[in-house]
Design a protein around this motif. Structure first.
Motif, short mmCIF file in Angstrom:
data_model
loop_
_atom_site.label_atom_id
_atom_site.label_comp_id
_atom_site.label_asym_id
_atom_site.label_seq_id
_atom_site.Cartn_x
_atom_site.Cartn_y
_atom_site.Cartn_z
N LYS A 55 1.77 2.50 -3.24
CA LYS A 55 0.42 2.95 -4.12
C LYS A 55 -0.20 4.19 -3.37
O LYS A 55 -1.30 4.40 -3.64
CB LYS A 55 -0.61 1.63 -3.82
N ARG A 56 0.54 4.80 -2.59
CA ARG A 56 0.03 5.93 -2.05
C ARG A 56 -0.46 7.00 -2.75
O ARG A 56 -1.20 8.02 -2.46
CB ARG A 56 0.99 6.34 -0.89
N LYS B 112 -3.43 4.18 -7.62
CA LYS B 112 -3.50 2.47 -7.71
C LYS B 112 -3.43 2.23 -9.16
O LYS B 112 -3.99 3.09 -10.01
CB LYS B 112 -4.68 1.83 -7.36
N SER C 197 0.69 -1.18 -0.18
CA SER C 197 -0.13 0.05 0.17
C SER C 197 0.93 1.29 0.20
O SER C 197 0.51 2.25 -0.52
CB SER C 197 -0.80 -0.03 1.10
#
Length: 246
Positions: free
Chosen positions: A170-171, A174, A167
Motif C-alpha cells: 500500500k506504499r 490505500k 503496508s
C-alpha cells in the motif's frame, strides 16, 4: 515481454473496446452492493477506519441498479471470454446467489463458492459480536465444465487463508478493499498459464496487474476512479519488463 493495457474508465465501456474471444482468465472484485446497507447499521466503522468502503461513494447503488450493472458486466465478459476460460469473482456472501444466477444467464458455468480467511482482521466490535474475518469468492468456467487447473497433483481446498494486505503493498496509497498479492497469486497460478491474458474490470489499486506481470501473464485492467487508477499504474510500472499502454 508480456503486455499491459490499462483503462481509466467505466469497465463496461472499456470492455466494449476489446476483441471478442480474447481473454483467458477474468479475476475481479466488483462492488458488493453493501454501501447503503452498512451505513444504515449501528457500527463504528467510520471512526475506526479512515477509508471505510461504505463511505467511499462507489458502492451506493440501489439493489436493482447494482444487479443491472452486474448483468452488463457478465454480458460483456461472455463476449470477451474464450471457451474454457475461467473467472473468479470476490463477493459478499449475502450476494453470492444473485451473482450465480446472473452469471448463468451468460453461459458461465458455476463451479464452486470458496472462502478467503483473513488471519489478522480488524477486531472491530469484538465485544459485541463475531469479528468479520472472511470473504467469499465464486469460481466459474465459460461454456465448459472444466478449464485450466494447475494443481500439480495436489488437493486444493476451497478455503484460502492469508494475512491482510501489507503496508509495503500500500506504499503508493490505500484502497479500502485491496486484496493481498498472495491471495491473487494463488488464483492466477492455478487458473491461467504463462502468456495468457488476464482481465480485471474492477482493478482498484492494481494487485491483479502486479501479480499477472510477475507470473508472466498479459494483463488488461480497468478502473473508474482516477486516484486508484494512478496507484495501480505506479505499482504495475515497478515490475520488470513491463510495457504499459493506457
Amino acid at each position: 515481454m508480456t503486455t499491459v493495457r490499462l483503462f481509466n474508465n467505466d469497465c463496461v465501456e472499456s470492455m466494449k473496446e476489446l476483441p471478442s474471444d480474447s481473454i483467458d482468465f477474468i479475476i475481479t472484485d466488483p462492488p458488493y452492493n453493501l454501501g447503503n446497507f452498512m451505513k444504515n447499521r449501528a457500527t463504528n466503522l467510520v471512526k475506526m477506519r479512515e477509508n471505510f468502503f461504505g463511505a467511499a461513494g462507489w458502492d451506493n447503488l440501489d439493489s436493482d441498479s447494482w444487479e443491472y450493472s452486474m448483468h452488463q458486466f457478465f454480458m460483456e465478459s461472455s463476449r470477451l471470454a474464450k471457451k474454457g476460460s475461467s473467472m473468479i469473482v470476490f463477493m459478499a456472501v449475502i450476494k453470492v446467489e444473485t451473482i450465480i444466477k446472473i452469471a448463468e444467464k451468460y453461459d458461465f458455468y458455476y463451479k464452486t463458492t470458496g472462502t478467503w480467511h483473513k488471519k489478522n482482521p480488524m477486531p472491530r466490535n469484538m465485544n459485541l459480536h463475531f469479528v468479520n474475518s472472511t470473504e467469499s469468492w465464486i469460481y466459474f468456467t465459460y461454456k465448459t465444465r472444466t478449464g485450466t487447473f494447475n494443481n500439480e497433483g495436489m488437493v486444493l481446498h476451497d478455503f484460502i487463508e492469508t494475512s491482510l494486505t501489507t503496508s509495503k503493498e500500500k506504499r503508493f496509497g490505500k484502497h479500502p478493499t485491496q486484496k493481498p498479492e498472495e491471495l491473487l497469486s494463488h488464483f492466477i497460478k492455478i487458473l491461467s498459464n504463462k502468456d495468457d491474458t488476464v482481465l480485471d474490470p474492477f482493478m482498484g489499486s492494481g494487485t491483479s496487474g502486479v501479480v499477472s506481470k510477475r507470473l508472466s501473464r498479459n494483463f488488461i485492467g480497468i478502473e473508474l476512479d482516477k486516484t486508484y487508477f494512478d496507484i495501480a499504474s505506479m505499482r504495475i510500472a515497478e515490475e520488470e519488463n513491463v510495457s504499459i499502454e493506457t
